[in-house]
Design a protein around this motif. Sequence first.
Motif, PDB file in Angstrom:
ATOM      1  N   CYS A  93       0.859  -1.189   0.000  1.00 39.25           N
ATOM      2  CA  CYS A  93       0.000   0.000   0.000  1.00 39.25           C
ATOM      3  C   CYS A  93       0.893   1.237   0.000  1.00 39.25           C
ATOM      4  O   CYS A  93       1.592   1.491   0.996  1.00 39.25           O
ATOM      5  CB  CYS A  93      -0.900   0.011   1.222  1.00 39.25           C
ATOM      6  N   PRO A  94       0.919   2.043  -1.068  1.00 43.76           N
ATOM      7  CA  PRO A  94       1.830   3.190  -1.147  1.00 43.76           C
ATOM      8  C   PRO A  94       1.436   4.373  -0.271  1.00 43.76           C
ATOM      9  O   PRO A  94       2.231   5.290  -0.088  1.00 43.76           O
ATOM     10  CB  PRO A  94       1.790   3.570  -2.627  1.00 43.76           C
ATOM     11  N   ASP A  95       0.193   4.385   0.254  1.00 43.37           N
ATOM     12  CA  ASP A  95      -0.250   5.479   1.127  1.00 43.37           C
ATOM     13  C   ASP A  95      -0.076   6.833   0.448  1.00 43.37           C
ATOM     14  O   ASP A  95       0.482   7.772   1.019  1.00 43.37           O
ATOM     15  CB  ASP A  95       0.504   5.432   2.461  1.00 43.37           C
ATOM     16  N   ASN A  96      -0.558   6.900  -0.798  1.00 45.88           N
ATOM     17  CA  ASN A  96      -0.453   8.135  -1.572  1.00 45.88           C
ATOM     18  C   ASN A  96      -1.646   8.187  -2.521  1.00 45.88           C
ATOM     19  O   ASN A  96      -1.896   7.240  -3.263  1.00 45.88           O
ATOM     20  CB  ASN A  96       0.862   8.152  -2.359  1.00 45.88           C
ATOM     21  N   LYS A  97      -2.395   9.287  -2.493  1.00 47.95           N
ATOM     22  CA  LYS A  97      -3.615   9.384  -3.288  1.00 47.95           C
ATOM     23  C   LYS A  97      -3.345   9.380  -4.784  1.00 47.95           C
ATOM     24  O   LYS A  97      -4.262   9.178  -5.580  1.00 47.95           O
ATOM     25  CB  LYS A  97      -4.381  10.649  -2.901  1.00 47.95           C
ATOM     26  N   ASN A  98      -2.087   9.606  -5.193  1.00 49.62           N
ATOM     27  CA  ASN A  98      -1.748   9.568  -6.613  1.00 49.62           C
ATOM     28  C   ASN A  98      -1.543   8.142  -7.135  1.00 49.62           C
ATOM     29  O   ASN A  98      -1.340   7.952  -8.330  1.00 49.62           O
ATOM     30  CB  ASN A  98      -0.468  10.377  -6.860  1.00 49.62           C
ATOM     31  N   PHE A  99      -1.592   7.163  -6.239  1.00 52.33           N
ATOM     32  CA  PHE A  99      -1.370   5.771  -6.608  1.00 52.33           C
ATOM     33  C   PHE A  99      -2.561   4.919  -6.185  1.00 52.33           C
ATOM     34  O   PHE A  99      -3.320   5.311  -5.281  1.00 52.33           O
ATOM     35  CB  PHE A  99      -0.097   5.246  -5.938  1.00 52.33           C
ATOM     36  N   PRO A 100      -2.742   3.759  -6.814  1.00 55.06           N
ATOM     37  CA  PRO A 100      -3.799   2.845  -6.360  1.00 55.06           C
ATOM     38  C   PRO A 100      -3.573   2.436  -4.914  1.00 55.06           C
ATOM     39  O   PRO A 100      -2.462   2.498  -4.387  1.00 55.06           O
ATOM     40  CB  PRO A 100      -3.652   1.647  -7.309  1.00 55.06           C
ATOM     41  N   PHE A 101      -4.651   1.956  -4.262  1.00 59.48           N
ATOM     42  CA  PHE A 101      -4.527   1.512  -2.867  1.00 59.48           C
ATOM     43  C   PHE A 101      -3.512   0.385  -2.748  1.00 59.48           C
ATOM     44  O   PHE A 101      -2.730   0.333  -1.795  1.00 59.48           O
ATOM     45  CB  PHE A 101      -5.890   1.039  -2.348  1.00 59.48           C
ATOM     46  N   THR A 102      -3.517  -0.537  -3.717  1.00 57.66           N
ATOM     47  CA  THR A 102      -2.561  -1.634  -3.748  1.00 57.66           C
ATOM     48  C   THR A 102      -1.725  -1.557  -5.016  1.00 57.66           C
ATOM     49  O   THR A 102      -2.266  -1.446  -6.113  1.00 57.66           O
ATOM     50  CB  THR A 102      -3.269  -3.003  -3.691  1.00 57.66           C
ATOM     51  N   CYS A 103      -0.403  -1.621  -4.875  1.00 64.50           N
ATOM     52  CA  CYS A 103       0.511  -1.670  -6.017  1.00 64.50           C
ATOM     53  C   CYS A 103       1.297  -2.983  -5.987  1.00 64.50           C
ATOM     54  O   CYS A 103       1.387  -3.652  -4.958  1.00 64.50           O
ATOM     55  CB  CYS A 103       1.488  -0.491  -5.970  1.00 64.50           C
ATOM     56  N   TYR A 104       1.858  -3.325  -7.129  1.00 65.59           N
ATOM     57  CA  TYR A 104       2.640  -4.553  -7.276  1.00 65.59           C
ATOM     58  C   TYR A 104       4.090  -4.180  -7.551  1.00 65.59           C
ATOM     59  O   TYR A 104       4.381  -3.399  -8.460  1.00 65.59           O
ATOM     60  CB  TYR A 104       2.083  -5.375  -8.435  1.00 65.59           C
ATOM     61  N   TYR A 105       4.996  -4.714  -6.731  1.00 65.36           N
ATOM     62  CA  TYR A 105       6.432  -4.468  -6.890  1.00 65.36           C
ATOM     63  C   TYR A 105       7.099  -5.713  -7.458  1.00 65.36           C
ATOM     64  O   TYR A 105       6.849  -6.837  -7.013  1.00 65.36           O
ATOM     65  CB  TYR A 105       7.053  -4.119  -5.544  1.00 65.36           C
ATOM     66  N   LEU A 106       7.970  -5.518  -8.445  1.00 64.94           N
ATOM     67  CA  LEU A 106       8.735  -6.618  -9.034  1.00 64.94           C
ATOM     68  C   LEU A 106      10.165  -6.159  -9.259  1.00 64.94           C
ATOM     69  O   LEU A 106      10.402  -5.065  -9.781  1.00 64.94           O
ATOM     70  CB  LEU A 106       8.126  -7.036 -10.378  1.00 64.94           C
ATOM     71  N   SER A 107      11.120  -6.986  -8.852  1.00 67.16           N
ATOM     72  CA  SER A 107      12.526  -6.737  -9.151  1.00 67.16           C
ATOM     73  C   SER A 107      13.120  -7.998  -9.750  1.00 67.16           C
ATOM     74  O   SER A 107      13.048  -9.076  -9.152  1.00 67.16           O
ATOM     75  CB  SER A 107      13.293  -6.355  -7.882  1.00 67.16           C
ATOM     76  N   VAL A 108      13.693  -7.875 -10.941  1.00 72.74           N
ATOM     77  CA  VAL A 108      14.353  -8.989 -11.622  1.00 72.74           C
ATOM     78  C   VAL A 108      15.855  -8.782 -11.503  1.00 72.74           C
ATOM     79  O   VAL A 108      16.376  -7.743 -11.894  1.00 72.74           O
ATOM     80  CB  VAL A 108      13.955  -9.048 -13.102  1.00 72.74           C
TER      81      VAL A 108
END
Length: 329
Positions: A249-264
């Motif tokens: 949850c990024p806790d920022n109104k400019n972003f969705p409530f839930t975001c997906y993080y990926l690192s390759v």
Amino acid sequence: MKINTKEILITAWVLVFSNMCVYARHQNDSIRQEVKGYVARKFSEIRTFNLTWMTEPSHSYSIKNHGNNITKGTLCSYNNIKLDVNVPIMRTNSLMVYAMGEAYFDNYHIENVKSEPTMLSQQKNENKQYYSGGLSIIYNNILGEKPFILNSNISLDGYNHGLQQVLLSVTALSILHRSNTTNISAGLIFMWPFYKIPVLPIITYWHSFSPRWSIDVTMPKQFYFRYQPTSNNRLSLGTSLDMDQYYFCPDNKNFPFTCYYLSVSLNTEFIYEYLASQNLYFYIKGGLAKSVSGGIYKTNRKDIEGQHLKFTDSWKPFFSLGFSYNLFH
């Protein structure tokens, strides 16, 4: 916005292979069993429980939006635990059905953070989780006088704030050549949801130079030279692509409530494997790693509207321990 084709391909490939864990092990067991000795085959069998722990020292990182740095800092005391479970539900000569599940746990803290105030909020101490579970169906047959595998995986993932995404992958692979010393296969995989590219090719190559030395390639996921001095020990040197993922949850109104993080990450690594018994397996892994692709997305793996957030970091050493246990044979 400039499109980075290399980055798209790397990210898509690793997302593909993240949905292939049961399939990949099954390919090693059933298809290679006629060209690889029993001892080599024992190292790649499907195991009921797999647990790994990985750690990295402090290293710098940055998050870029459309190529511009928006967050920089130092990631400290990074620890990752991965657990996956594969339980056979049905097994016949041509059909196998597995219940599968996995969990990722990340723990770290960050220091020296410099961030734009309108961008992602970050806590000093971070604990992230990712869970998924579903079914894997594997079908074997002969097509055009060549061994053929069709694999379908369906699963549901989420994190501590609830379920998120249905994941589906379908893989078709044919064994093009097999002999006592060489095995070559090729095929296609479709995945949904997908990152830019829904269908990608798969190429695998295994060749034994002698009873103890071999090369093992799955393009472009891994490339290893392997040496097996005894029936219960194996050493490998090579490179692989690995991934870390979680929802947050990024806790920022400019972003969705839930975001997906990926690192390759690209890993240059040394691996030691030990078979303690027919049921118990251990490994030690170490080397250098660097994030080469990935970022922050919507839960459907697409870019957030108006954003193109990419994660980068520096080369750093890593160390990993793992063990597996089999309840079934």
